[in-house]
Scaffold this active site. Structure first.
Site, mmCIF file in Angstrom:
data_model
loop_
_atom_site.group_PDB
_atom_site.id
_atom_site.type_symbol
_atom_site.label_atom_id
_atom_site.label_comp_id
_atom_site.label_asym_id
_atom_site.label_seq_id
_atom_site.Cartn_x
_atom_site.Cartn_y
_atom_site.Cartn_z
ATOM 1 N N ASP A 67 -91.243 -84.685 -3.192
ATOM 2 C CA ASP A 67 -90.903 -83.263 -3.120
ATOM 3 C C ASP A 67 -89.893 -82.978 -2.011
ATOM 4 O O ASP A 67 -89.617 -83.832 -1.158
ATOM 5 C CB ASP A 67 -92.174 -82.414 -2.943
ATOM 6 C CG ASP A 67 -93.188 -83.011 -1.965
ATOM 7 O OD1 ASP A 67 -92.801 -83.900 -1.176
ATOM 8 O OD2 ASP A 67 -94.347 -82.591 -1.985
ATOM 9 N N ASN A 136 -106.547 -78.533 -0.077
ATOM 10 C CA ASN A 136 -107.016 -77.808 -1.274
ATOM 11 C C ASN A 136 -106.934 -78.676 -2.530
ATOM 12 O O ASN A 136 -107.056 -78.180 -3.642
ATOM 13 C CB ASN A 136 -106.188 -76.526 -1.462
ATOM 14 C CG ASN A 136 -104.707 -76.827 -1.674
ATOM 15 O OD1 ASN A 136 -104.298 -77.993 -1.715
ATOM 16 N ND2 ASN A 136 -103.905 -75.795 -1.825
ATOM 17 N N HIS A 138 -104.224 -80.472 -3.462
ATOM 18 C CA HIS A 138 -102.891 -80.607 -4.058
ATOM 19 C C HIS A 138 -102.344 -82.024 -3.891
ATOM 20 O O HIS A 138 -102.713 -82.744 -2.966
ATOM 21 C CB HIS A 138 -101.912 -79.524 -3.562
ATOM 22 C CG HIS A 138 -101.402 -79.692 -2.175
ATOM 23 N ND1 HIS A 138 -101.075 -78.621 -1.369
ATOM 24 C CD2 HIS A 138 -101.124 -80.794 -1.423
ATOM 25 C CE1 HIS A 138 -100.633 -79.066 -0.215
ATOM 26 N NE2 HIS A 138 -100.651 -80.384 -0.215
ATOM 27 N N GLU A 143 -100.023 -77.226 -6.643
ATOM 28 C CA GLU A 143 -101.130 -76.481 -6.039
ATOM 29 C C GLU A 143 -102.211 -76.201 -7.091
ATOM 30 O O GLU A 143 -101.927 -76.237 -8.290
ATOM 31 C CB GLU A 143 -100.607 -75.146 -5.484
ATOM 32 C CG GLU A 143 -99.562 -75.288 -4.377
ATOM 33 C CD GLU A 143 -100.115 -75.839 -3.075
ATOM 34 O OE1 GLU A 143 -101.349 -76.021 -2.947
ATOM 35 O OE2 GLU A 143 -99.308 -76.133 -2.172
HETATM 36 C C1 F6R Z 1 -96.015 -84.632 0.968
HETATM 37 C C2 F6R Z 1 -96.805 -83.929 -0.016
HETATM 38 C C3 F6R Z 1 -98.125 -83.276 0.276
HETATM 39 C C4 F6R Z 1 -98.965 -83.969 1.340
HETATM 40 C C5 F6R Z 1 -100.270 -83.215 1.577
HETATM 41 C C6 F6R Z 1 -101.096 -83.822 2.682
HETATM 42 O O1 F6R Z 1 -94.828 -85.130 0.398
HETATM 43 O O2 F6R Z 1 -96.368 -83.836 -1.104
HETATM 44 O O3 F6R Z 1 -98.847 -83.187 -0.914
HETATM 45 O O4 F6R Z 1 -99.236 -85.285 0.945
HETATM 46 O O5 F6R Z 1 -100.000 -81.882 1.890
HETATM 47 O O6 F6R Z 1 -100.427 -83.633 3.897
HETATM 48 P P1 F6R Z 1 -100.980 -84.270 5.249
HETATM 49 O O7 F6R Z 1 -100.837 -85.742 5.104
HETATM 50 O O8 F6R Z 1 -100.058 -83.710 6.316
HETATM 51 O O9 F6R Z 1 -102.401 -83.842 5.390
#
Ligand code: F6R
Length: 241
Positions: A67, A136, A138, A143
């Protein structure tokens, strides 16, 4: 689905890097799907160490990131392209032309998303997709919602995400309001998936996503249907399972 429980964040990061190393060793010109966020930073540190120790080379590797924020340039230190350069690409022998992140500067969302699907298709698909886990549930920027969105698409960031991100920007106007993300099918088409989740705040979500019903209200739960998915946890994230 395989679950690997480890003792600590460091052990989880080493296990995750070992899985990626195995992929690179068995197929040096593989296509790696990569993630940003705080969790994979230790994994990238281990991959850099393995490269410096002469155990792996990224010279033939192609990469596609999950992303990117819409509207951010690669030079912006909040962009995911900047993150990847900073944590991995600048420290290993990867050919930067073989690294791909959705084009945050493409204002036409349809074009940005179709172009990205085309890049993945031309590369022959993703061999190993690395994922983190949102609190959550995702994955990427997919989401919780009423249905799984299949392909790379543009998402409106939630007000809470926009507000949380505002501390990194000089003004509210500069905070990205949208992002481009691989869709659920784009992720599920990867031949292997490795998800890393660490920390107490992920424990409840780990339980829901991998031991509860498969539902778009917990997007990561779809990974239960993936034929080759490994979930790497530390003791805190595994504490409820
Ligand atoms: C990152 C991404 C997100 C993260 C997720 C967890 O490219 O797509 O889905 O993997 O938000 O983030 P952290 O590792 O900071 O808890």
């Amino acid at each position: 689905m395989r679950i690997i429980k480890t003792e600590s964040y460091d052990a989880a990061s080493r296990a995750c890097a070992n899985l990626i190393m195995a992929q690179i060793v068995t197929k040096p010109d593989c296509v790696l799907g990569l993630a940003t966020g705080s969790t994979p930073i230790g994994t990238y540190e281990n991959l850099v160490r393995m490269y410096k120790d002469g155990d792996i080379s990224f010279a033939a590797v192609n990469s596609v990131n999950l992303d990117e924020y819409k509207g951010l340039s690669p030079e912006n230190d909040q962009s995911y392209r900047y993150f990847m350069n900073d944590h991995l690409f600048s420290h290993v022998d990867i050919d930067i032309k073989k690294t791909n992140v959705p084009n945050g500067l493409e204002p036409d969302a349809n074009k940005a998303c179709e172009d990205y699907e085309e890049i993945i298709k031309k590369l022959g698909g993703i061999d190993l997709q690395l994922l983190g886990l949102g609190p959550n549930g995702h994955i990427g920027f997919n989401e919780p919602c009423d249905e799984f969105v299949k392909k790379t698409h543009c998402v409106d960031l939630t007000q809470s995400t926009i507000e949380a991100n505002s501390r990194f920007f000089a003004s509210m106007d500069e905070v990205p309001k949208q992002a481009y993300t691989m869709g659920i099918q784009t992720i599920m088409n990867a031949r292997k998936v490795v998800l890393i989740a660490t920390g107490k705040n992920k424990a409840e979500t780990v339980k829901k996503a991998f031991f509860g019903p498969i539902t778009p209200s917990v997007p990561a739960s779809i990974l239960q249907l993936h034929p080759d998915c490994t979930v790497v946890l530390d003791a805190d994230a595994a504490s409820l399972v």
